[in-house]
Write an enzyme that holds these catalytic residues in place. Structure first.
Site, PDB file in Angstrom:
ATOM      1  N   HIS A 293      -7.689  -3.599   0.855  1.00  6.61           N
ATOM      2  CA  HIS A 293      -7.344  -4.593   1.891  1.00  6.61           C
ATOM      3  C   HIS A 293      -8.225  -4.502   3.133  1.00  6.61           C
ATOM      4  O   HIS A 293      -7.742  -4.227   4.234  1.00  6.61           O
ATOM      5  CB  HIS A 293      -5.865  -4.518   2.278  1.00  6.61           C
ATOM      6  CG  HIS A 293      -5.280  -3.135   2.467  1.00  6.61           C
ATOM      7  ND1 HIS A 293      -5.858  -2.183   3.266  1.00  6.61           N
ATOM      8  CD2 HIS A 293      -4.164  -2.557   1.960  1.00  6.61           C
ATOM      9  CE1 HIS A 293      -5.128  -1.094   3.234  1.00  6.61           C
ATOM     10  NE2 HIS A 293      -4.089  -1.289   2.449  1.00  6.61           N
TER      11      HIS A 293
ATOM     12  N   ASP B 125      -1.840  -6.983  -2.001  1.00  6.64           N
ATOM     13  CA  ASP B 125      -1.024  -6.146  -1.111  1.00  6.64           C
ATOM     14  C   ASP B 125       0.312  -6.831  -0.839  1.00  6.64           C
ATOM     15  O   ASP B 125       0.888  -6.660   0.239  1.00  6.64           O
ATOM     16  CB  ASP B 125      -1.757  -5.828   0.204  1.00  6.64           C
ATOM     17  CG  ASP B 125      -1.140  -4.627   0.919  1.00  6.64           C
ATOM     18  OD1 ASP B 125      -0.308  -3.936   0.317  1.00  6.64           O
ATOM     19  OD2 ASP B 125      -1.487  -4.407   2.088  1.00  6.64           O
TER      20      ASP B 125
ATOM     21  N   HIS C   3       2.588  -3.910  -4.357  1.00  8.74           N
ATOM     22  CA  HIS C   3       3.794  -3.097  -4.143  1.00  8.74           C
ATOM     23  C   HIS C   3       4.948  -3.739  -4.909  1.00  8.74           C
ATOM     24  O   HIS C   3       5.355  -4.858  -4.572  1.00  8.74           O
ATOM     25  CB  HIS C   3       4.152  -3.028  -2.654  1.00  8.74           C
ATOM     26  CG  HIS C   3       3.091  -2.363  -1.833  1.00  8.74           C
ATOM     27  ND1 HIS C   3       3.098  -1.008  -1.581  1.00  8.74           N
ATOM     28  CD2 HIS C   3       1.971  -2.860  -1.251  1.00  8.74           C
ATOM     29  CE1 HIS C   3       2.032  -0.700  -0.853  1.00  8.74           C
ATOM     30  NE2 HIS C   3       1.333  -1.803  -0.644  1.00  8.74           N
TER      31      HIS C   3
HETATM   32  O1  DOR Z   1       1.460  -4.085   5.298  1.00 11.41           O
HETATM   33  C1  DOR Z   1       1.538  -3.128   4.550  1.00 11.41           C
HETATM   34  N1  DOR Z   1       2.647  -2.887   3.807  1.00 11.41           N
HETATM   35  N2  DOR Z   1       0.504  -2.283   4.474  1.00 11.41           N
HETATM   36  C2  DOR Z   1       0.574  -1.137   3.782  1.00 11.41           C
HETATM   37  O2  DOR Z   1      -0.385  -0.418   3.772  1.00 11.41           O
HETATM   38  C3  DOR Z   1       1.823  -0.744   3.100  1.00 11.41           C
HETATM   39  C4  DOR Z   1       2.648  -1.900   2.792  1.00 11.41           C
HETATM   40  C5  DOR Z   1       4.051  -1.532   2.397  1.00 11.41           C
HETATM   41  O3  DOR Z   1       4.223  -0.642   1.565  1.00 11.41           O
HETATM   42  O4  DOR Z   1       4.986  -2.156   2.896  1.00 11.41           O
HETATM   43 ZN    ZN Z   2      -0.538  -1.863   0.235  1.00  7.03          ZN
END
Ligand code: DOR
Ligand code: ZN
Length: 346
Positions: free
Chosen positions: A175, A248, A16
Site C-alpha cells: 500500500h 487493503d 484483511h
Molecule cells: O488502514 C489500515 N487498516 N492499515 C493497516 O495497515 C491495517 C489495517 C487493519 O488491519 O485494519
Molecule cells: Zn493492510
C-alpha cells in the site's frame, strides 16, 4: 466506445479477512470477484506459526459461500521470535506464500511486530535463501516523525538498509502512498514490487480532513497530498510490472470506526473493481486494468495467472449498499464520491 471489458480474473495481493463473525460476513465480498488473495495475519492474537496459518486457512475456507472458487494465500506475521525453520517448513509445504513485516506499533494489531530489525536478520536471510517474499508495512513509528513523512523516512532508514543487507530478498512494498514510494519501487529491479490500494487512487488527505473529519476515509498509511495521489495513479495505470493491486480492504464495524480513537481501514472489497474501471477509464488506460489487477501480481509472486475471466460492462450508475451487515454490526463501504458505471456482469 468500449463498453465491455473481459480480463483474467483479478487477485487481491493484500486483504484483511479478519475472523469470526466479520470473516463470515466479508469472505463472500472478496470471493465474488477475486480468485486469490494474500491474507493479512494481523489477527488477535496474530498468525505467527505455520500451525496458526493452517488453522486460519481452514476457517477462511469454511466461511466461503458454497461453490466459491477462491484461494486464500496465507502469510505469517513476523515477530522477533519467528522461527526460521518453522517458516521455511510452512513455505516448503505451500502453506504460506509470504511473510508480513509490521514495524511494532505502526497500525492495527501491530504490537507484536518488529522493534529491533537486527533481531529478524536470520529470518530474512532464510527467506532470501528459500525465495519467500516479505510484505512490508512501510512506515516508521517514531513519534517525532510527522505521520505524513513516515513512509519516505521508512524507505531511507529501514527498507533500503534491509534490502542492501539481504541480497536476494524479494520484497513487496505494501500500500504505497507517496511519490517517494513510487520512485523507490520503480527503481528496485525485479526483486521489488509494490501494491497500491483502491482508495489511495481516489482520496487525498483533504478528503479526510477538509469540511469535517471523515473517519471512513481514515486508513494507514494515511492518504497524502494530491501530488502523491496523482503519482500513484500514474504508477497503477502505467502497465509497469512493479505495481499491482492490493486493496487493503480492512473492515471495521462502524462503532469502532466512529470512536474518539477510531480504527484505521477502508472497506473496499465489494466495489473495488467498479472503482478501478472508472479510474483506469478516466486515465485513458482501460487496456491496462488487467495488468494491474490480474497479471503483474502473479508474475511477481511467480504463480500462474488465472485462466478464468470476468467481464465488466459499462451502463447506468451502479447502486451500492452503503454498508454490509455483520453479526458484529454494520461495516460502511468505501464511498468513492463519484458515480460508478462499470459492473462485473460475468
Ligand atoms: O488502514 C489500515 N487498516 N492499515 C493497516 O495497515 C491495517 C489495517 C487493519 O488491519 O485494519
Ligand atoms: Zn493492510
Amino acid at each position: 466506445m468500449t463498453d465491455t471489458l473481459t480480463i483474467k480474473t483479478p487477485d487481491d495481493w493484500h486483504l484483511h479477512l479478519r475472523d469470526g463473525a466479520m470473516l463470515r460476513a466479508v469472505a463472500a465480498e472478496s470471493a465474488r470477484h477475486f480468485a486469490r488473495a494474500i491474507i493479512m495475519p494481523n489477527l488477535v492474537p496474530p498468525v505467527v506459526t505455520g500451525a496458526h496459518a493452517a488453522e486460519y486457512r481452514d476457517r477462511i475456507l469454511a466461511a466461503l459461500p458454497e461453490g466459491a472458487d477462491f484461494t486464500p494465500l496465507m502469510t505469517l506475521y513476523l515477530t522477533e521470535d519467528t522461527d526460521p525453520d518453522d517458516l521455511a517448513r510452512a513455505h516448503a509445504d505451500g502453506l504460506i506464500t509470504a511473510v508480513k513485516l509490521y514495524p511494532a506499533g505502526a497500525t492495527t494489531n501491530s504490537a507484536s511486530g518488529v522493534a529491533n530489525f537486527d533481531r529478524v536478520r536470520p529470518v530474512l536471510e532464510k527467506m532470501a535463501e528459500i525465495g519467500c517474499p516479505l510484505c512490508v508495512h512501510g512506515e516508521v513509528t517514531d513519534s517525532e516523525i510527522d505521520i505524513f513523512d513516515r513512509e519516505a523516512v521508512f524507505i531511507e532508514r529501514v527498507l533500503d538498509p534491509i534490502r542492501r543487507a539481504t541480497p536476494g530478498l524479494r520484497v513487496v512494498m505494501e500500500h504505497i502512498t507517496t511519490m517517494q514510494g513510487v520512485e523507490y519501487a520503480s527503481e528496485g529491479g525485479p526483486e521489488l514490487g509494490a501494491t497500491i490500494t483502491t482508495h489511495h487512487l481516489v482520496i487525498n488527505r483533504n478528503h479526510i480532513l477538509a469540511g469535517g473529519i471523515k473517519p471512513h476515509y481514515y486508513c494507514l498509511p494515511v492518504a497524502k497530498r494530491e501530488e502523491h495521489r496523482l503519482a500513484l495513479r500514474r504508477a497503477a495505470t502505467s502497465g509497469d510490472p512493479t505495481f499491482f493491486l492490493g486493496t487493503d480492504s480492512a473492515p471495521h464495524t462502524d462503532a469502532n470506526k466512529l470512536l474518539p480513537c477510531g480504527c484505521a481501514g477502508c472497506f473496499t472489497a465489494t466495489n473495488t473493481l467498479s472503482i478501478l474501471a472508472e479510474v483506469f477509464e478516466a486515465e485513458g488506460t482501460l487496456d491496462r486494468l488487467e495488468s494491474f489487477t490480474s497479471i503483474n501480481g502473479p508474475k511477481f509472486y511467480r504463480l500462474p495467472m488465472n485462466e478464468k475471466t470476468i467481464t465488466l460492462t459499462k451502463g447506468d450508475p451502479v447502486e451500492y449498499p452503503s454498508h454490509i451487515d455483520t453479526d458484529d454490526g454494520p461495516v460502511t463501504m468505501f464511498d468513492p464520491m463519484m458515480p460508478l458505471h462499470w459492473r462485473v456482469t460475468r
